[in-house]
Design a protein around this motif. Structure first.
Motif, mmCIF file in Angstrom:
data_model
loop_
_atom_site.group_PDB
_atom_site.id
_atom_site.type_symbol
_atom_site.label_atom_id
_atom_site.label_comp_id
_atom_site.label_asym_id
_atom_site.label_seq_id
_atom_site.Cartn_x
_atom_site.Cartn_y
_atom_site.Cartn_z
ATOM 1 N N GLY A 20 0.824 -1.201 0.000
ATOM 2 C CA GLY A 20 0.000 0.000 0.000
ATOM 3 C C GLY A 20 0.863 1.258 0.000
ATOM 4 N N LEU A 21 0.433 2.251 -0.751
ATOM 5 C CA LEU A 21 1.201 3.493 -0.878
ATOM 6 C C LEU A 21 0.517 4.669 -0.198
ATOM 7 N N GLU A 22 -0.552 4.413 0.539
ATOM 8 C CA GLU A 22 -1.374 5.506 1.058
ATOM 9 C C GLU A 22 -0.576 6.525 1.867
ATOM 10 N N ASN A 23 0.226 6.061 2.802
ATOM 11 C CA ASN A 23 0.968 6.999 3.662
ATOM 12 C C ASN A 23 2.011 7.786 2.878
ATOM 13 N N LEU A 25 1.870 8.481 -0.329
ATOM 14 C CA LEU A 25 1.171 9.419 -1.203
ATOM 15 C C LEU A 25 0.677 10.642 -0.432
ATOM 16 N N LYS A 26 0.282 10.454 0.817
ATOM 17 C CA LYS A 26 -0.140 11.595 1.632
ATOM 18 C C LYS A 26 0.997 12.593 1.809
ATOM 19 N N GLU A 27 2.192 12.074 2.054
ATOM 20 C CA GLU A 27 3.349 12.954 2.251
ATOM 21 C C GLU A 27 3.712 13.687 0.963
ATOM 22 N N ILE A 28 3.687 12.961 -0.162
ATOM 23 C CA ILE A 28 4.037 13.601 -1.435
ATOM 24 C C ILE A 28 2.957 14.600 -1.840
ATOM 25 N N THR A 29 1.691 14.246 -1.606
ATOM 26 C CA THR A 29 0.586 15.157 -1.923
ATOM 27 C C THR A 29 0.708 16.444 -1.121
ATOM 28 N N ALA A 30 1.157 16.326 0.128
ATOM 29 C CA ALA A 30 1.343 17.524 0.952
ATOM 30 C C ALA A 30 2.375 18.463 0.324
ATOM 31 N N MET A 31 3.402 17.888 -0.295
ATOM 32 C CA MET A 31 4.399 18.714 -0.976
ATOM 33 C C MET A 31 3.785 19.412 -2.187
ATOM 34 N N ALA A 32 2.949 18.676 -2.939
ATOM 35 C CA ALA A 32 2.270 19.286 -4.091
ATOM 36 C C ALA A 32 1.296 20.370 -3.643
ATOM 37 N N ASP A 33 0.565 20.098 -2.560
ATOM 38 C CA ASP A 33 -0.382 21.099 -2.038
ATOM 39 C C ASP A 33 0.341 22.388 -1.639
ATOM 40 N N ALA A 34 1.574 22.229 -1.158
ATOM 41 C CA ALA A 34 2.359 23.389 -0.730
ATOM 42 C C ALA A 34 3.042 24.087 -1.904
ATOM 43 N N GLY A 35 2.803 23.589 -3.118
ATOM 44 C CA GLY A 35 3.380 24.231 -4.294
ATOM 45 C C GLY A 35 4.852 23.934 -4.483
ATOM 46 N N LYS A 36 5.309 22.776 -4.005
ATOM 47 C CA LYS A 36 6.729 22.455 -4.089
ATOM 48 C C LYS A 36 7.136 22.051 -5.510
ATOM 49 N N TYR A 37 8.418 22.170 -5.729
ATOM 50 C CA TYR A 37 9.069 21.913 -7.005
ATOM 51 C C TYR A 37 10.225 20.965 -6.658
ATOM 52 N N PHE A 38 10.110 19.682 -7.016
ATOM 53 C CA PHE A 38 11.058 18.707 -6.494
ATOM 54 C C PHE A 38 11.262 17.538 -7.444
ATOM 55 N N CYS A 39 12.313 16.786 -7.168
ATOM 56 C CA CYS A 39 12.661 15.619 -7.980
ATOM 57 C C CYS A 39 12.737 14.390 -7.091
ATOM 58 N N ILE A 40 12.037 13.328 -7.491
ATOM 59 C CA ILE A 40 12.126 12.043 -6.800
ATOM 60 C C ILE A 40 13.300 11.290 -7.416
ATOM 61 N N SER A 41 14.450 11.409 -6.774
ATOM 62 C CA SER A 41 15.674 10.784 -7.279
ATOM 63 C C SER A 41 15.949 9.508 -6.492
ATOM 64 N N ARG A 42 15.751 8.373 -7.124
ATOM 65 C CA ARG A 42 15.993 7.086 -6.492
ATOM 66 C C ARG A 42 16.643 6.137 -7.497
ATOM 67 N N VAL A 51 4.954 4.811 -8.011
ATOM 68 C CA VAL A 51 4.580 5.924 -7.133
ATOM 69 C C VAL A 51 3.986 7.063 -7.942
ATOM 70 N N LEU A 52 4.601 7.407 -9.081
ATOM 71 C CA LEU A 52 4.111 8.518 -9.904
ATOM 72 C C LEU A 52 2.728 8.224 -10.486
ATOM 73 N N TYR A 53 2.514 6.990 -10.916
ATOM 74 C CA TYR A 53 1.200 6.618 -11.454
ATOM 75 C C TYR A 53 0.118 6.780 -10.381
ATOM 76 N N SER A 54 0.387 6.229 -9.210
ATOM 77 C CA SER A 54 -0.585 6.316 -8.120
ATOM 78 C C SER A 54 -0.777 7.764 -7.672
ATOM 79 N N LEU A 55 0.316 8.529 -7.669
ATOM 80 C CA LEU A 55 0.234 9.937 -7.276
ATOM 81 C C LEU A 55 -0.620 10.723 -8.250
ATOM 82 N N ALA A 56 -0.421 10.496 -9.538
ATOM 83 C CA ALA A 56 -1.211 11.214 -10.547
ATOM 84 C C ALA A 56 -2.700 10.908 -10.397
#
Length: 530
Positions: A20-23, A25-42, A51-56
């Motif tokens: 499950g990715l719920e938790n 996604l909540k953290e990443i969504t909070a970054m989007a809600d705050a208008g962040k500009y970031f790179c998921i580098s892994r 993660v990106l598919y589920s996030l979208a």
């Protein structure tokens, strides 16, 4: 449709067993809600696309989402601004078709789509971003841009110009309508990408991303994530496994690296649980079955391990540091500004533990040992191939006493006259070279990371349900040796085994070599001094 474990591409809950990715996604969504500009580098195959598919899918309830991958754009699309802009707008149009969008919002995009399809007037980045800014002013929802595989275009000047336009639009978002959030993903840290010119020389760092927010959210799988995934599987297949124990064992070997977790599960399911051999099927979802799947994983070709070989060839200092960690017990401070540490983290080979750089997980460690030892075997002055597993196996059981005795004989015969410096630097490597062909294919071995140092290394062997503890140490006097014996007895207690093995490399001028047995209560240690 029956579900299965997936190790190729994006995971979908309707088709695949997945954590499950719920938790997250909540953290990443909070970054989007705050208008962040970031790179998921892994690192490669770390679950970024999933993660990106589920996030979208999650964000599209609140935002208008454009989610594209640069992997779908060939290098020819970065030839000039006109070609790039048309290709980018085309990907935008295709993306919008996958998400909910009102007719009024879609109509606002039509001007861009028509102009990109027209081809009579060249397009450039400035015009395209002016259009995007105008759209952000009139759309019914804020616009979020997600781009996967961003580093696939890192050698293109058009790519840097594209990033520069996003940066400029983002910096002026208080005055000019802009994206709500920009989310990029790739293996390389965008801040550290270097642009190369036609001669291959580095001409500048990729500065357009120097305002990106750090992405520190952990997207690895924890024990509970693996537990819930296997609980889901068990509900469908009724294997009778101890879900908690199996989850912990998989985590112990993978440290939650998503591909490795899924690959072990997939091999256990498809190669063992679905085997026609009833004996294999019976032990599939047990510790024995998981360890067998790990052996299969380490032997199979896959893109993750192929990339590991390539990256170590490309970064010789990283390779040298990893060899020193594995064979010499050297410790390097986890200083992310050091290029070899930064590179090792970026590729997923290294992590931080107690302020030191350590190998990221047990699977990688075992693969690296096998890789380096195979290289050494090809160039070794004295071949170890004379020692095969059959000499040390009786009724399917490993005769560990004989292994230690034969190593003593081999070491004394071949290396007795070599310099102490050579032996101190290579003794542990020589023992592992000796050990590898003996258990290869039928057992696993790994180094206990907690005890690895310049003076001490503990090798753990799992062989058909047997577990052997071998402590390798450099002799530093009788008092030190007695402490090592005490530590090993304590270690045997921890692992619930009665016998242990102590291999001491003694470099004193008046050294005394040989084999002896030490007993304490119901446990004993076979000490081999060379």
């Amino acid at each position: 449709m029956s579900r299965h474990f997936n190790t190729a591409g994006t995971c979908f809950p309707s088709r695949h067993y997945m954590a499950g990715l719920e938790n997250k996604l909540k953290e990443i969504t909070a970054m989007a809600d705050a208008g962040k500009y970031f790179c998921i580098s892994r690192a490669r195959q770390y679950g970024k696309s999933t993660v990106l598919y589920s996030l979208a899918r999650s964000l599209c309830e609140t935002y208008l989402v454009i989610s594209i991958s640069f992997q779908r754009m060939s290098t020819a699309k970065f030839e000039n601004e006109d070609v790039f802009c048309r290709a980018f707008v085309n990907r935008m149009e295709r993306s919008l078709a996958h998400f909910k969008i009102s007719e009024s919002d879609l109509a606002l995009f039509e001007h861009m789509f028509r102009r990109a399809a027209d081809g009579t007037k060249p397009l450039d980045l400035t015009d395209m971003f002016d259009d995007i800014s105008d759209l952000c002013c009139h759309l019914s929802k804020p616009l979020v841009l997600i781009i996967d595989e961003i580093d696939s275009a890192c050698s293109s000047q058009i790519f840097l110009d594209f990033l520069g336009q996003i940066r400029d639009l983002y910096l002026n978002r208080e005055f000019v309508p802009a994206f709500q959030s920009v989310i990029l993903a790739g293996v390389y840290n965008i801040k550290n990408l270097k642009l190369k010119n036609n001669t291959g020389s580095v001409i500048r760092y990729n500065s357009p991303w120097n305002i990106a927010d750090d992405f520190t959210i952990d997207i690895s799988l924890h024990t509970d994530d693996i537990f819930n995934m296997l609980l889901d599987y068990e509900a469908d297949h009724h294997t009778g496994m101890d879900v908690r124990a199996v989850s912990q064992l998989i985590f112990d070997y993978t440290d939650g690296y998503p591909y490795l977790v899924s690959r072990i599960c997939r091999l256990t399911d498809e190669r063992l649980w679905n085997s026609a051999d009833s004996c294999v099927r019976k032990t599939a979802w047990t510790s024995e079955g998981i360890l067998l799947s790990i052996r299969l994983l380490l032997k199979e070709p896959n893109t993750l391990f192929e990339d590991m070989v390539k990256h170590l060839q490309d970064y010789p200092q990283l390779k040298e540091n990893i060899k020193n960690i594995l064979f010499c017990g050297m410790q390097y401070s986890f200083e992310i500004d050091q290029e070899s540490v930064n590179t090792g983290v970026m590729f997923g080979f290294i992590k931080e533990k107690n302020n030191n750089a350590v190998i990221a997980n047990r699977i990688f460690e075992m693969k690296l040992y096998n890789m380096f030892l195979a290289e050494d075997e090809r160039s070794a002055e004295n071949s170890l191939t004379q020692y095969t597993g059959s000499q040390f196996i009786s009724s399917g059981m490993l005769k560990m006493r004989l292994v230690m005795q034969k190593f003593y004989e081999y070491y004394q015969e071949i290396f007795g006259g070599r310099s102490d410096k050579f032996l101190e630097e290579n003794g542990r490597r020589l023992f592992l070279m000796f050990l590898r062909p003996i258990i290869n294919g039928s057992g696993n071995y790994y180094i206990e990371a907690e005890t690895r140092s310049r003076t001490r290394t503990d090798v753990i062997i799992d062989y058909h349900g047997q577990q052997f503890i071998i402590e390798l140490k450099i002799w530093h006097g009788e008092a030190y040796s007695q402490r090592a014996e005490t530590q090993l007895f304590e270690y045997l207690e921890h692992y619930h085994v009665r016998e242990g093995y102590l291999l001491s490399f003694n470099f004193n001028k008046n050294k005394k070599t040989g084999i002896r047995e030490i007993r304490f209560e119901d446990k004993w240690i076979m000490e081999t001094v060379v």
